[in-house]
Design a protein around this motif. Structure first.
Motif, PDB file in Angstrom:
ATOM      1  N   VAL A   1      61.495  63.203  74.881  1.00 10.57           N
ATOM      2  CA  VAL A   1      61.038  62.763  76.863  1.00 10.57           C
ATOM      3  C   VAL A   1      59.499  63.840  76.000  1.00 10.57           C
ATOM      4  CG1 VAL A   1      60.935  64.074  78.804  1.00 10.57           C
ATOM      5  CG2 VAL A   1      63.507  63.340  78.149  1.00 10.57           C
ATOM      6  N   GLN A   2      58.342  63.426  77.037  1.00  9.29           N
ATOM      7  CA  GLN A   2      57.138  63.941  76.750  1.00  9.29           C
ATOM      8  C   GLN A   2      55.978  63.684  78.410  1.00  9.29           C
ATOM      9  OE1 GLN A   2      54.607  62.536  73.894  1.00  9.29           O
ATOM     10  NE2 GLN A   2      54.156  60.339  75.210  1.00  9.29           N
ATOM     11  N   SER A   3      55.890  65.159  78.542  1.00  7.45           N
ATOM     12  CA  SER A   3      55.450  65.662  79.295  1.00  7.45           C
ATOM     13  C   SER A   3      54.309  66.693  79.154  1.00  7.45           C
ATOM     14  CB  SER A   3      56.137  66.091  80.408  1.00  7.45           C
ATOM     15  OG  SER A   3      55.972  66.454  81.818  1.00  7.45           O
ATOM     16  N   LYS A   4      52.876  66.169  80.342  1.00  3.73           N
ATOM     17  CA  LYS A   4      52.014  66.464  80.600  1.00  3.73           C
ATOM     18  C   LYS A   4      51.361  67.074  82.014  1.00  3.73           C
ATOM     19  CE  LYS A   4      46.761  65.941  79.844  1.00  3.73           C
ATOM     20  NZ  LYS A   4      45.877  65.149  79.558  1.00  3.73           N
ATOM     21  N   TYR A   5      50.968  68.472  82.304  1.00  2.43           N
ATOM     22  CA  TYR A   5      51.137  69.294  83.714  1.00  2.43           C
ATOM     23  C   TYR A   5      49.505  68.290  84.261  1.00  2.43           C
ATOM     24  CZ  TYR A   5      50.772  72.070  87.664  1.00  2.43           C
ATOM     25  OH  TYR A   5      51.053  72.516  88.882  1.00  2.43           O
ATOM     26  N   PHE A   6      49.196  68.015  85.775  1.00  2.49           N
ATOM     27  CA  PHE A   6      48.100  68.036  86.230  1.00  2.49           C
ATOM     28  C   PHE A   6      47.909  69.073  86.974  1.00  2.49           C
ATOM     29  CE2 PHE A   6      48.973  64.109  83.155  1.00  2.49           C
ATOM     30  CZ  PHE A   6      47.780  63.878  83.551  1.00  2.49           C
ATOM     31  N   GLU A   7      47.223  69.451  87.184  1.00  5.58           N
ATOM     32  CA  GLU A   7      46.518  70.621  88.064  1.00  5.58           C
ATOM     33  C   GLU A   7      46.029  70.587  89.506  1.00  5.58           C
ATOM     34  OE1 GLU A   7      47.145  74.914  89.025  1.00  5.58           O
ATOM     35  OE2 GLU A   7      46.669  74.501  86.796  1.00  5.58           O
ATOM     36  N   SER A   8      45.822  68.884  89.474  1.00  2.00           N
ATOM     37  CA  SER A   8      44.928  68.659  90.824  1.00  2.00           C
ATOM     38  C   SER A   8      45.786  68.130  91.530  1.00  2.00           C
ATOM     39  CB  SER A   8      43.897  67.098  90.153  1.00  2.00           C
ATOM     40  OG  SER A   8      44.888  66.628  89.369  1.00  2.00           O
ATOM     41  N   VAL A   9      46.630  67.976  91.567  1.00  2.00           N
ATOM     42  CA  VAL A   9      48.339  67.378  91.973  1.00  2.00           C
ATOM     43  C   VAL A   9      50.066  67.872  91.966  1.00  2.00           C
ATOM     44  CG1 VAL A   9      47.658  65.065  91.739  1.00  2.00           C
ATOM     45  CG2 VAL A   9      48.790  65.008  90.151  1.00  2.00           C
ATOM     46  N   LEU A  10      49.664  69.216  91.034  1.00  2.00           N
ATOM     47  CA  LEU A  10      50.786  69.695  90.852  1.00  2.00           C
ATOM     48  C   LEU A  10      52.113  69.160  90.483  1.00  2.00           C
ATOM     49  CD1 LEU A  10      50.000  72.553  93.546  1.00  2.00           C
ATOM     50  CD2 LEU A  10      49.895  72.896  91.688  1.00  2.00           C
ATOM     51  N   ASP A  11      51.552  68.174  89.653  1.00  2.00           N
ATOM     52  CA  ASP A  11      52.325  67.230  88.975  1.00  2.00           C
ATOM     53  C   ASP A  11      52.703  67.234  88.150  1.00  2.00           C
ATOM     54  OD1 ASP A  11      55.154  66.015  89.636  1.00  2.00           O
ATOM     55  OD2 ASP A  11      54.658  64.440  89.423  1.00  2.00           O
ATOM     56  N   ARG A  12      53.276  66.462  87.406  1.00  2.00           N
ATOM     57  CA  ARG A  12      53.910  65.754  85.673  1.00  2.00           C
ATOM     58  C   ARG A  12      53.627  64.894  85.346  1.00  2.00           C
ATOM     59  NH1 ARG A  12      55.113  69.076  81.942  1.00  2.00           N
ATOM     60  NH2 ARG A  12      55.140  71.107  82.429  1.00  2.00           N
ATOM     61  N   GLU A  13      53.142  64.031  83.679  1.00  2.00           N
ATOM     62  CA  GLU A  13      53.031  62.733  83.279  1.00  2.00           C
ATOM     63  C   GLU A  13      54.133  62.876  82.918  1.00  2.00           C
ATOM     64  OE1 GLU A  13      48.824  60.724  82.936  1.00  2.00           O
ATOM     65  OE2 GLU A  13      49.839  61.584  81.250  1.00  2.00           O
ATOM     66  N   TRP A  14      55.325  61.563  83.250  1.00  2.00           N
ATOM     67  CA  TRP A  14      56.715  61.500  81.953  1.00  2.00           C
ATOM     68  C   TRP A  14      56.085  60.594  81.341  1.00  2.00           C
ATOM     69  CZ3 TRP A  14      59.918  65.658  81.808  1.00  2.00           C
ATOM     70  CH2 TRP A  14      59.416  66.546  82.938  1.00  2.00           C
ATOM     71  N   GLN A  15      57.146  60.349  79.934  1.00  4.58           N
ATOM     72  CA  GLN A  15      57.173  59.228  79.719  1.00  4.58           C
ATOM     73  C   GLN A  15      58.561  59.620  78.683  1.00  4.58           C
ATOM     74  OE1 GLN A  15      53.971  58.563  76.575  1.00  4.58           O
ATOM     75  NE2 GLN A  15      54.324  56.244  76.243  1.00  4.58           N
ATOM     76  N   PHE A  16      59.819  58.908  77.971  1.00  3.20           N
ATOM     77  CA  PHE A  16      60.794  58.879  77.299  1.00  3.20           C
ATOM     78  C   PHE A  16      60.768  57.645  75.462  1.00  3.20           C
ATOM     79  CE2 PHE A  16      63.515  58.310  81.336  1.00  3.20           C
ATOM     80  CZ  PHE A  16      63.740  59.398  81.876  1.00  3.20           C
ATOM     81  N   TYR A  17      60.700  58.766  75.388  1.00  5.53           N
ATOM     82  CA  TYR A  17      61.157  58.187  73.749  1.00  5.53           C
ATOM     83  C   TYR A  17      62.635  57.042  73.876  1.00  5.53           C
ATOM     84  CZ  TYR A  17      60.664  58.059  68.697  1.00  5.53           C
ATOM     85  OH  TYR A  17      60.559  58.353  66.853  1.00  5.53           O
ATOM     86  N   CYS A  18      62.856  56.355  73.154  1.00  2.00           N
ATOM     87  CA  CYS A  18      63.846  55.359  73.148  1.00  2.00           C
ATOM     88  C   CYS A  18      64.058  55.029  72.089  1.00  2.00           C
ATOM     89  CB  CYS A  18      63.324  54.209  74.107  1.00  2.00           C
ATOM     90  SG  CYS A  18      62.921  54.411  76.092  1.00  2.00           S
ATOM     91  N   CYS A  19      65.062  54.994  71.803  1.00  2.00           N
ATOM     92  CA  CYS A  19      65.661  54.197  69.915  1.00  2.00           C
ATOM     93  C   CYS A  19      66.512  53.041  70.552  1.00  2.00           C
ATOM     94  CB  CYS A  19      66.401  55.249  69.844  1.00  2.00           C
ATOM     95  SG  CYS A  19      64.954  56.656  68.737  1.00  2.00           S
ATOM     96  N   TYR A  20      66.462  52.426  69.455  1.00  2.00           N
ATOM     97  CA  TYR A  20      67.130  51.097  69.325  1.00  2.00           C
ATOM     98  C   TYR A  20      68.146  50.947  68.098  1.00  2.00           C
ATOM     99  CZ  TYR A  20      67.441  46.089  68.628  1.00  2.00           C
ATOM    100  OH  TYR A  20      68.227  44.620  68.712  1.00  2.00           O
ATOM    101  N   TYR A  21      69.752  50.393  68.814  1.00  2.00           N
ATOM    102  CA  TYR A  21      70.662  50.776  67.521  1.00  2.00           C
ATOM    103  C   TYR A  21      71.025  49.306  68.091  1.00  2.00           C
ATOM    104  CZ  TYR A  21      70.953  55.618  68.042  1.00  2.00           C
ATOM    105  OH  TYR A  21      70.532  56.757  68.271  1.00  2.00           O
ATOM    106  N   LYS A  22      70.544  48.449  66.997  1.00  2.00           N
ATOM    107  CA  LYS A  22      71.396  47.337  65.993  1.00  2.00           C
ATOM    108  C   LYS A  22      71.481  46.124  66.958  1.00  2.00           C
ATOM    109  CE  LYS A  22      73.188  49.102  61.965  1.00  2.00           C
ATOM    110  NZ  LYS A  22      74.297  49.455  61.239  1.00  2.00           N
ATOM    111  N   ARG A  23      70.519  45.683  68.459  1.00  2.00           N
ATOM    112  CA  ARG A  23      71.154  44.601  69.193  1.00  2.00           C
ATOM    113  C   ARG A  23      72.356  45.573  69.943  1.00  2.00           C
ATOM    114  NH1 ARG A  23      71.280  39.521  65.509  1.00  2.00           N
ATOM    115  NH2 ARG A  23      72.776  39.119  66.861  1.00  2.00           N
ATOM    116  N   ARG A  24      72.504  46.690  70.078  1.00  2.00           N
ATOM    117  CA  ARG A  24      73.904  47.308  71.208  1.00  2.00           C
ATOM    118  C   ARG A  24      73.332  46.692  72.756  1.00  2.00           C
ATOM    119  NH1 ARG A  24      78.813  48.066  68.146  1.00  2.00           N
ATOM    120  NH2 ARG A  24      77.987  48.197  66.075  1.00  2.00           N
TER     121      ARG A  24
END
Length: 191
Positions: free
Chosen positions: A105-128
């Motif tokens: 997970v990565q996230s950045k805080y924004f003072e202007s809205v008192l909230d965060r941006e979010w992004q997931f780090y995903c991994c792929y497992y052999k066509r499961r």
């Protein structure tokens, strides 16, 4: 002051004070109002997420994550990437593309809205393919509470989340998307 009352008052303070400081003992990946980038070691995925809210510190949360190796039968991840990103102050639903599992997970805080941006780090497992997917209840149950989500059973994996943001309370609630993964290869993307 009466010495007996002083002893009672001090003993009450001694039992209350450590409880209010418990959140300082965690291995937080961020400080208040700070961004972070957390990735599990190669071949591991997220299995636990904890957060602690503070209205005094920018209506922000401290975050802690735990990883666990995937079962041997799942194999090694063949590809990992940063998936779609949400904008601070907005609702967001994200499920790893290409049947991926959340490994960071990565996230950045924004003072202007008192909230965060979010992004997931995903991994792929052999066509499961994922199956038996479900969403957790709201975490935290109420805004501004401590939040904790631990994958309820071995064999379930975090694939994403749905989150709502309260502009009044300046906090988020999360519903994590948990799935099992097939033991066989599949050529389609399953949400």
């Amino acid at each position: 002051m009466n010495p007996a009352l002083m002893v009672v008052a001090l003993s009450l303070l001694a039992t209350v004070a450590p409880q209010s400081q418990d959140h300082y003992d965690m291995d937080w990946v961020n400080g208040y109002r700070q961004g972070f980038n957390f990735q599990c070691p190669h071949g591991e995925v997220l299995v636990a997420i904890r957060s602690y809210f503070s209205a005094e510190d920018g209506a922000d949360r401290l975050w802690s994550f735990e990883c666990q190796p995937t079962p041997e039968g799942l194999g090694e991840p063949t590809d990992c990437w940063w998936d779609d990103i949400n904008r601070a102050g907005m609702e967001w639903t994200s499920t790893c593309t290409r049947n991926g599992l959340v490994a960071g997970v990565q996230s950045k805080y924004f003072e202007s809205v008192l909230d965060r941006e979010w992004q997931f780090y995903c991994c792929y497992y052999k066509r499961r393919c994922p199956y038996s997917c479900m969403k957790t209840n709201d975490i935290p149950e109420y805004y501004r509470e401590e939040g904790e989500m631990i994958v309820p059973s071995y064999g379930y994996f975090i694939r994403g989340a749905q989150t709502t943001f309260s502009g009044v309370l300046r906090d988020r609630q999360w519903k994590y998307i948990l799935c099992r993964m097939t033991d066989f290869d599949c050529d389609f993307e399953n949400l």
